[in-house]
Design a protein around this motif. Structure first.
Motif, PDB file in Angstrom:
ATOM      1  N   ASP A 186       1.159  26.996  30.456  1.00  0.00           N
ATOM      2  CA  ASP A 186      -0.236  27.239  30.106  1.00  0.00           C
ATOM      3  C   ASP A 186      -0.734  28.565  30.681  1.00  0.00           C
ATOM      4  O   ASP A 186      -1.483  29.291  30.019  1.00  0.00           O
ATOM      5  N   ILE A 187      -0.338  28.879  31.890  1.00  0.00           N
ATOM      6  CA  ILE A 187      -0.748  30.141  32.512  1.00  0.00           C
ATOM      7  C   ILE A 187      -0.283  31.330  31.675  1.00  0.00           C
ATOM      8  O   ILE A 187      -1.026  32.294  31.449  1.00  0.00           O
ATOM      9  N   THR A 188       0.961  31.258  31.184  1.00  0.00           N
ATOM     10  CA  THR A 188       1.475  32.373  30.368  1.00  0.00           C
ATOM     11  C   THR A 188       0.743  32.473  29.037  1.00  0.00           C
ATOM     12  O   THR A 188       0.556  33.571  28.517  1.00  0.00           O
ATOM     13  N   VAL A 189       0.346  31.327  28.485  1.00  0.00           N
ATOM     14  CA  VAL A 189      -0.442  31.353  27.252  1.00  0.00           C
ATOM     15  C   VAL A 189      -1.762  32.078  27.504  1.00  0.00           C
ATOM     16  O   VAL A 189      -2.209  32.893  26.691  1.00  0.00           O
ATOM     17  N   GLY A 190      -2.364  31.794  28.639  1.00  0.00           N
ATOM     18  CA  GLY A 190      -3.590  32.481  29.002  1.00  0.00           C
ATOM     19  C   GLY A 190      -3.392  33.980  29.143  1.00  0.00           C
ATOM     20  O   GLY A 190      -4.241  34.777  28.700  1.00  0.00           O
ATOM     21  N   GLN A 191      -2.276  34.383  29.737  1.00  0.00           N
ATOM     22  CA  GLN A 191      -1.986  35.806  29.888  1.00  0.00           C
ATOM     23  C   GLN A 191      -1.858  36.492  28.530  1.00  0.00           C
ATOM     24  O   GLN A 191      -2.351  37.608  28.319  1.00  0.00           O
ATOM     25  N   LEU A 192      -1.198  35.825  27.598  1.00  0.00           N
ATOM     26  CA  LEU A 192      -1.017  36.387  26.264  1.00  0.00           C
ATOM     27  C   LEU A 192      -2.351  36.511  25.530  1.00  0.00           C
ATOM     28  O   LEU A 192      -2.672  37.570  24.965  1.00  0.00           O
TER      29      LEU A 192
ATOM     30  N   ASN B 227      -5.972  26.895  29.472  1.00  0.00           N
ATOM     31  CA  ASN B 227      -5.875  27.932  28.448  1.00  0.00           C
ATOM     32  C   ASN B 227      -5.565  27.355  27.071  1.00  0.00           C
ATOM     33  O   ASN B 227      -6.146  27.771  26.065  1.00  0.00           O
ATOM     34  N   ILE B 228      -4.666  26.387  27.029  1.00  0.00           N
ATOM     35  CA  ILE B 228      -4.372  25.731  25.754  1.00  0.00           C
ATOM     36  C   ILE B 228      -5.545  24.862  25.341  1.00  0.00           C
ATOM     37  O   ILE B 228      -5.861  24.754  24.144  1.00  0.00           O
TER      38      ILE B 228
ATOM     39  N   TYR C 166      -1.106  17.436  27.759  1.00  0.00           N
ATOM     40  CA  TYR C 166      -2.092  18.521  27.821  1.00  0.00           C
ATOM     41  C   TYR C 166      -3.408  17.931  28.285  1.00  0.00           C
ATOM     42  O   TYR C 166      -3.666  16.728  28.096  1.00  0.00           O
ATOM     43  N   GLY C 167      -4.266  18.787  28.828  1.00  0.00           N
ATOM     44  CA  GLY C 167      -5.580  18.311  29.206  1.00  0.00           C
ATOM     45  C   GLY C 167      -6.358  17.788  28.017  1.00  0.00           C
ATOM     46  O   GLY C 167      -6.941  16.693  28.066  1.00  0.00           O
ATOM     47  N   PHE C 168      -6.363  18.532  26.898  1.00  0.00           N
ATOM     48  CA  PHE C 168      -7.187  18.151  25.759  1.00  0.00           C
ATOM     49  C   PHE C 168      -6.663  16.936  25.002  1.00  0.00           C
ATOM     50  O   PHE C 168      -7.388  16.333  24.202  1.00  0.00           O
ATOM     51  N   THR C 169      -5.396  16.542  25.251  1.00  0.00           N
ATOM     52  CA  THR C 169      -4.883  15.308  24.650  1.00  0.00           C
ATOM     53  C   THR C 169      -4.958  14.134  25.611  1.00  0.00           C
ATOM     54  O   THR C 169      -4.454  13.056  25.318  1.00  0.00           O
ATOM     55  N   GLY C 170      -5.582  14.359  26.765  1.00  0.00           N
ATOM     56  CA  GLY C 170      -5.910  13.236  27.625  1.00  0.00           C
ATOM     57  C   GLY C 170      -5.017  12.978  28.808  1.00  0.00           C
ATOM     58  O   GLY C 170      -5.135  11.921  29.437  1.00  0.00           O
ATOM     59  N   HIS C 171      -4.122  13.919  29.161  1.00  0.00           N
ATOM     60  CA  HIS C 171      -3.297  13.644  30.326  1.00  0.00           C
ATOM     61  C   HIS C 171      -4.177  13.625  31.583  1.00  0.00           C
ATOM     62  O   HIS C 171      -5.005  14.518  31.784  1.00  0.00           O
ATOM     63  N   PRO C 172      -4.004  12.620  32.439  1.00  0.00           N
ATOM     64  CA  PRO C 172      -4.890  12.480  33.601  1.00  0.00           C
ATOM     65  C   PRO C 172      -4.660  13.499  34.711  1.00  0.00           C
ATOM     66  O   PRO C 172      -5.521  13.664  35.573  1.00  0.00           O
ATOM     67  N   HIS C 173      -3.513  14.173  34.697  1.00  0.00           N
ATOM     68  CA  HIS C 173      -3.194  15.070  35.809  1.00  0.00           C
ATOM     69  C   HIS C 173      -2.828  16.491  35.387  1.00  0.00           C
ATOM     70  O   HIS C 173      -3.198  17.451  36.071  1.00  0.00           O
ATOM     71  N   ILE C 174      -2.058  16.651  34.314  1.00  0.00           N
ATOM     72  CA  ILE C 174      -1.611  17.985  33.921  1.00  0.00           C
ATOM     73  C   ILE C 174      -2.810  18.830  33.494  1.00  0.00           C
ATOM     74  O   ILE C 174      -3.605  18.412  32.648  1.00  0.00           O
ATOM     75  N   GLU C 175      -2.918  20.017  34.066  1.00  0.00           N
ATOM     76  CA  GLU C 175      -4.015  20.921  33.740  1.00  0.00           C
ATOM     77  C   GLU C 175      -3.507  22.048  32.830  1.00  0.00           C
ATOM     78  O   GLU C 175      -2.581  22.774  33.186  1.00  0.00           O
TER      79      GLU C 175
END
Length: 445
Positions: A253-259, A61-62, A49-58
């Motif tokens: 993540d996109i679907t989480v944002g939609q929800l 929303n999460i 996840y972005g917030f756990t520090g992955h350098p590429h995965i965006e």
């Protein structure tokens, strides 16, 4: 060894306990009952996840959800495999309690695994496990007594959604039509969010609080993301298979944002408890599409059982990025019940994460790893591969009788060595002795 057969209460017998629990009112239950949404990622590593520090995965929303909630970065699930893990989330019980320790019964079959005939044969044997599981009240069953409507969407191993106590849902559970682990429900997210949105509208029209189980088949294989996402990650990833997996994480993540956007549009954000967790970990094989590497899914290592766990409830749960306190998916049920004014049922071992004292006093959490295929509902010990205890700074993995990889005890300083590369068991025998004794005390009580 604790056995499922020791704990065999029938669901109807829990009615009295549930009513008793309702009387244990907390300050959370004096107001309007909150809507509750569980968001469950499927096969994703804790650091993807972005917030756990992955350098590429965006995962914007999460990431936003994590910023707005109490986010435990040191969260764990009860098992590194989806069926037992999800069964623990919906019941608040460990796998040895609810009887689902693996995904499928072990049996001989002449044909191809997972085809239609295999699924029908499986269902006959799985009935014993389903019967055991259905002796325990699920969150939807408990909430229904408080007037809640509930909706099942996505991964679900418990037969038809109605058998899990949901008032509404997508999964039919018919083995002759692929009813093993979600069937029609697995379309959610991948083919839009309308079933959930329609349910939410219905609950609003009925003026009922609601519970949503959003467990999409994402980023789970098949890793077939929209081409635009695949092309986005292709130049960044070491291989096509990794790019596909990374793209799946963003698709989820996109679907989480939609929800969550829908919740906001309906004016429900302030009175909705959102809980986020992953069922188990995943490390994508760089050479083979749709395949994980050893040491992630189905493994007792952190890449199999660690997950961020997020609780967002505006005005009730203060936002915090929590790197110190330990939490487990076993806490989700207890916290949910506290949110609606109930105490935990007698056999629940989790804590209410809103209880600061209980959170501070917790020193250990536990997990367990059984084989993918189960030998019998009354003999879970035969497929026990590992038991795990996590504390600070240590994590110990004690092998079980079914562990084919090693019978060596593994000890890691999980804070200094989060990827578990250095086994310190020989250097710290006193720690091994202490933690093993603590694990055995919990296991045998």
């Amino acid at each position: 060894m604790k056995k499922a057969s020791r704990i065999r209460p029938l669901r109807w017998a829990f009615v009295v306990l549930i009513l008793m629990s309702i009387t244990k009112m907390t300050s959370y239950g004096q107001e309007e009952k909150p809507n509750i949404i569980y968001i469950l990622s499927d096969d994703q590593a804790w650091n993807d996840y972005g917030f756990t520090g992955h350098p590429h995965i965006e995962t914007p929303n999460i990431d936003k959800l994590a910023d707005e909630g109490h986010t435990f970065t040191r969260g764990y699930v009860t098992a590194p495999l989806c069926s037992p893990s999800l069964a623990s989330i919906i019941t608040g019980l460990y796998p040895y309690q609810h009887g689902i320790t693996g995904n499928d019964p072990e049996f001989k079959f002449a044909g191809k695994r997972y085809n239609n005939d295999w699924q029908i044969a499986r269902s006959r044997l799985y009935k014993d496990y389903l019967d055991e599981f259905q002796k325990h009240p699920t969150i939807p069953i408990i909430l229904k007594k408080l007037g809640y409507l509930s909706f099942q969407a996505g991964k679900w191993w418990g037969g038809n959604y109605k058998e899990g106590g949901f008032t509404h849902g997508m999964t039919h559970g018919d083995p002759s039509r692929g009813g093993r682990h979600g069937d029609v429900g697995l379309k959610i997210g991948r083919e839009g969010m309308d079933p959930i949105f329609d349910f939410m509208d219905h609950a609003i029209d009925e003026d009922k609080p609601f519970f949503v189980w959003y467990a999409p088949f994402l980023p789970h294989s098949p890793h077939n993301p929209p081409d635009s996402l695949f092309q986005k990650y292709l130049p960044l990833a070491p291989s096509n298979s990794v790019a596909s997996y990374w793209a799946m994480c963003e698709w989820f993540d996109i679907t989480v944002g939609q929800l969550l956007d829908r919740v906001e549009e309906k004016g429900l954000t302030e009175n909705t408890l959102v809980v986020f967790v992953t069922d188990n970990g995943w490390i994508q094989d760089p050479d083979v599409p749709n395949k994980y590497v050893k040491g992630s899914k189905q493994a007792p290592l952190d890449m199999g059982i660690r997950t961020p766990i997020i609780y967002k409830w505006p005005g009730k749960i203060k936002p915090k990025m929590d790197h110190s306190n330990l939490t487990s998916s076993i806490d989700m049920a207890v916290t949910t019940l506290a949110a609606v004014g109930m105490g935990p049922l007698s056999n629940m071992q989790g804590i209410n994460i809103m209880d600061k004292k209980a959170l501070k006093n917790r020193k250990e959490i536990y997990s367990m790893d059984f084989a993918h295929d189960m030998k019998g509902v009354d003999v879970p010990e035969k497929t026990l591969e590992s038991r795990m205890l996590i504390t600070s700074p240590w994590k110990i993995i004690v092998p079980g009788v079914a562990n084919e990889d090693t019978q060596e005890v593994l000890l890691y300083n999980i804070l200094k060595d989060p990827l578990e590369e250095n086994n310190l068991a020989e250097k710290h025998p006193e720690v091994v002795q202490k933690l093993t004794a603590s694990l055995n005390k919990w296991w045998n009580k």
